[in-house]
Design an enzyme around this catalytic site. Structure first.
Site, PDB file in Angstrom:
ATOM      1  N   SER A  91       0.820  -1.213   0.000  1.00  0.00           N
ATOM      2  CA  SER A  91       0.000   0.000   0.000  1.00  0.00           C
ATOM      3  C   SER A  91       0.850   1.257   0.000  1.00  0.00           C
ATOM      4  CB  SER A  91      -0.864  -0.026   1.268  1.00  0.00           C
ATOM      5  OG  SER A  91      -1.307   1.257   1.580  1.00  0.00           O
ATOM      6  N   TYR A 150      -1.852  -0.027  10.739  1.00  0.00           N
ATOM      7  CA  TYR A 150      -2.152  -0.730   9.473  1.00  0.00           C
ATOM      8  C   TYR A 150      -0.986  -0.542   8.502  1.00  0.00           C
ATOM      9  CZ  TYR A 150      -3.600  -1.088   4.665  1.00  0.00           C
ATOM     10  OH  TYR A 150      -3.615  -1.382   3.327  1.00  0.00           O
ATOM     11  N   LYS A 182       1.968  -3.294   6.843  1.00  0.00           N
ATOM     12  CA  LYS A 182       2.319  -3.459   5.424  1.00  0.00           C
ATOM     13  C   LYS A 182       3.843  -3.272   5.254  1.00  0.00           C
ATOM     14  CE  LYS A 182      -1.661  -4.310   3.464  1.00  0.00           C
ATOM     15  NZ  LYS A 182      -1.911  -5.595   2.766  1.00  0.00           N
TER      16      LYS A 182
HETATM   17  C1  WQD Z   1      -9.056   9.610   0.389  1.00  0.00           C
HETATM   18  C2  WQD Z   1      -9.327  11.082   0.587  1.00  0.00           C
HETATM   19  C3  WQD Z   1      -9.739  11.767   2.854  1.00  0.00           C
HETATM   20  C4  WQD Z   1     -13.504   9.658   3.348  1.00  0.00           C
HETATM   21  C5  WQD Z   1      -6.299   4.854   1.507  1.00  0.00           C
HETATM   22  C6  WQD Z   1      -7.026   3.869   2.335  1.00  0.00           C
HETATM   23  C7  WQD Z   1      -6.099   3.024   3.119  1.00  0.00           C
HETATM   24  C8  WQD Z   1      -5.041   2.491   2.238  1.00  0.00           C
HETATM   25  C9  WQD Z   1      -4.291   3.622   1.542  1.00  0.00           C
HETATM   26  C10 WQD Z   1      -5.045   0.426   1.088  1.00  0.00           C
HETATM   27  C11 WQD Z   1      -8.637  11.636   1.827  1.00  0.00           C
HETATM   28  C12 WQD Z   1     -10.962  11.993   1.966  1.00  0.00           C
HETATM   29  C13 WQD Z   1     -12.335  10.146   2.776  1.00  0.00           C
HETATM   30  C14 WQD Z   1     -14.541  10.566   3.696  1.00  0.00           C
HETATM   31  C15 WQD Z   1     -13.179  12.385   2.900  1.00  0.00           C
HETATM   32  N1  WQD Z   1      -5.612   1.600   1.297  1.00  0.00           N
HETATM   33  N2  WQD Z   1     -12.193  11.481   2.567  1.00  0.00           N
HETATM   34  N3  WQD Z   1     -14.334  11.908   3.455  1.00  0.00           N
HETATM   35  O1  WQD Z   1      -6.676   8.153   3.130  1.00  0.00           O
HETATM   36  O2  WQD Z   1      -5.633   7.913   0.827  1.00  0.00           O
HETATM   37  O3  WQD Z   1      -5.970   5.923   2.347  1.00  0.00           O
HETATM   38  O4  WQD Z   1      -5.201   4.373   0.824  1.00  0.00           O
HETATM   39  O5  WQD Z   1      -3.987   0.104   1.511  1.00  0.00           O
HETATM   40  O6  WQD Z   1      -6.880   1.965   3.628  1.00  0.00           O
HETATM   41  O7  WQD Z   1      -7.845   4.542   3.246  1.00  0.00           O
HETATM   42  O8  WQD Z   1      -7.912   7.011   1.212  1.00  0.00           O
HETATM   43  O9  WQD Z   1     -10.282   6.809   0.655  1.00  0.00           O
HETATM   44  O10 WQD Z   1      -9.596   6.967   3.107  1.00  0.00           O
HETATM   45  O11 WQD Z   1      -9.386   8.978   1.640  1.00  0.00           O
HETATM   46  O12 WQD Z   1     -13.017  13.604   2.698  1.00  0.00           O
HETATM   47  O13 WQD Z   1     -15.621  10.205   4.213  1.00  0.00           O
HETATM   48  O14 WQD Z   1     -10.727  11.290   0.788  1.00  0.00           O
HETATM   49  O15 WQD Z   1      -9.535  12.869   3.711  1.00  0.00           O
HETATM   50  O16 WQD Z   1      -8.155  12.917   1.521  1.00  0.00           O
HETATM   51  P1  WQD Z   1      -6.491   7.358   1.907  1.00  0.00           P
HETATM   52  P2  WQD Z   1      -9.367   7.370   1.706  1.00  0.00           P
END
Ligand code: WQD
Length: 337
Positions: free
Chosen positions: A128, A154, A158
């Site tokens: 990841s 988490y 990884k």
């Molecule tokens: C993306 C953007 C939030 C939810 C992900 C996965 C993590 C890992 C790595 C696999 C961010 C914003 C989100 C919401 C929002 N995956 N957001 N409101 O943080 O890049 O991490 O990639 O290994 O498990 O979470 O992805 O989808 O959580 O968030 O504004 O209700 O969307 O702040 O900027 P992230 P995400």
């Protein structure tokens, strides 16, 4: 044709990868304990899409059911493994670190013991973008710093598994390993039956947006975590990649695994992303255009651990895996019509 063991096979990326493997006529054995996916329903959809009446599958917990795991290796001559199975909620890992270290590390260690005992040839590890240390220059390359100052257990699991695999490969030079670091998978198979549908409260952007976009509750609002980042529209930027492009990267990686020779390093890491950044607001406006629907949203304070801008340089994967993302953000978001 090689026999591939796929762990976490009924998950979001695992299920899409199964479709790629069935397409390449691979002999596939599936393991998923259904802790974060709906096994029966997903396998039924995969069977229907792939035209397979029967999928060889087992339900067991890789971190505790060592005897059952050994029996699977004793029954099937497994050549390679794609290891997706892991707990993956950033928030939950902060509250339950031991659960994450036990599950994500022990499942990998138990698999490695079976690989050694049954002479498996190699594996692909589902890593990841969260292994990258914060506050680095973008785009992230495979040589960017990892492991330091990670924001949650988490991500650390990884990173630790990556390091375990590097040490294992050093001690077992005939074993081949490819580590794929995913950025932000979105979208789903056109049948819409394999959408990202985690059990419990979703954390990721798209499941949360879809809950509001398609929900019956008019009052429900999507929370955008932060609009004061140093980005053009103030919202976070990520590298969103169609899940089918991520799945195709696995088929290309299996192809490479079967052809890696002594001249190659036997543990190679690749970024799996589009190489482009898209903001949360851009995702929302594009989704509204693609679905002709309006999303109710409001800005909330930043979410703990979020970084402002994360996207990758994917040239190494494109060159060495002969892989190229073929879908656009619009393609991925049009899936949600
Ligand atoms: C993306 C953007 C939030 C939810 C992900 C996965 C993590 C890992 C790595 C696999 C961010 C914003 C989100 C919401 C929002 N995956 N957001 N409101 O943080 O890049 O991490 O990639 O290994 O498990 O979470 O992805 O989808 O959580 O968030 O504004 O209700 O969307 O702040 O900027 P992230 P995400």
């Amino acid at each position: 044709m090689p026999t591939i063991l796929v762990t976490g096979s009924s998950g979001y990326i695992g299920s899409h990868t199964l479709l790629e493997l069935f397409d390449s006529r691979m002999n596939v054995i599936c393991i998923d304990n259904g802790s974060n996916s709906y096994n029966k329903r997903v396998y039924k959809h995969i069977g229907k899409i792939a035209g397979k009446s029967r999928i060889s599958r087992y339900s067991l917990n890789l971190s505790t059911d060592k005897k059952e795991l050994d029996e699977i290796f004793d029954t099937h001559a497994i050549d390679y493994c794609i290891h997706f199975a892991a707990l993956k909620s950033v928030g939950e890992s902060i509250d339950e670190p031991l659960l994450y270290y036990q599950n994500n590390l022990l499942s990998t260690l138990n698999l490695l013991e079976c690989f050694k005992k049954y002479d498996c040839k190699g594996m692909i590890f589902s890593s990841s973008a969260t292994v990258y240390s914060p506050n680095q220059q973008m785009p992230l390359t495979e040589e960017s710093k990892v492991g330091m100052d990670l924001s949650n257990p988490y991500a650390r699991t990884k990173y630790f598994v990556e390091e375990i695999l590097k040490d294992y490969c050093k001690a077992n030079p005939i074993f081949k390993c490819i580590i794929l670091r995913y950025f932000n998978p979105i979208g789903s198979h056109s049948s819409r039956t394999l959408d990202e549908n985690p059990k419990g409260i979703p954390q990721n952007l798209m499941p949360n947006i879809l809950q509001v976009l398609n929900g019956d509750d008019e009052e429900q609002v999507f929370n955008i975590y932060g609009n004061d980042y140093n980005t053009p529209d103030g919202t976070c930027i990520r590298d969103y990649i169609h899940v089918e492009d991520v799945a195709n990267a696995h088929a290309k990686a299996i192809h490479k695994l079967t052809r890696m020779n002594e001249t190659d390093s036997n543990c190679i890491t690749y970024n799996i992303g589009t190489g482009k950044g898209t903001s949360v607001l851009e995702i929302i406006t594009t989704l509204e255009k693609c679905t002709n629907k309006k999303l109710n949203y409001e800005f909330k304070p930043r979410r703990q651990g979020d970084l402002g801008v994360v996207y990758c340089d994917n040239k190494k994967a494109m060159k060495e895996l002969l892989w190229k993302p073929k879908y656009t953000i619009e393609d991925a978001l049009s899936n949600y019509k």
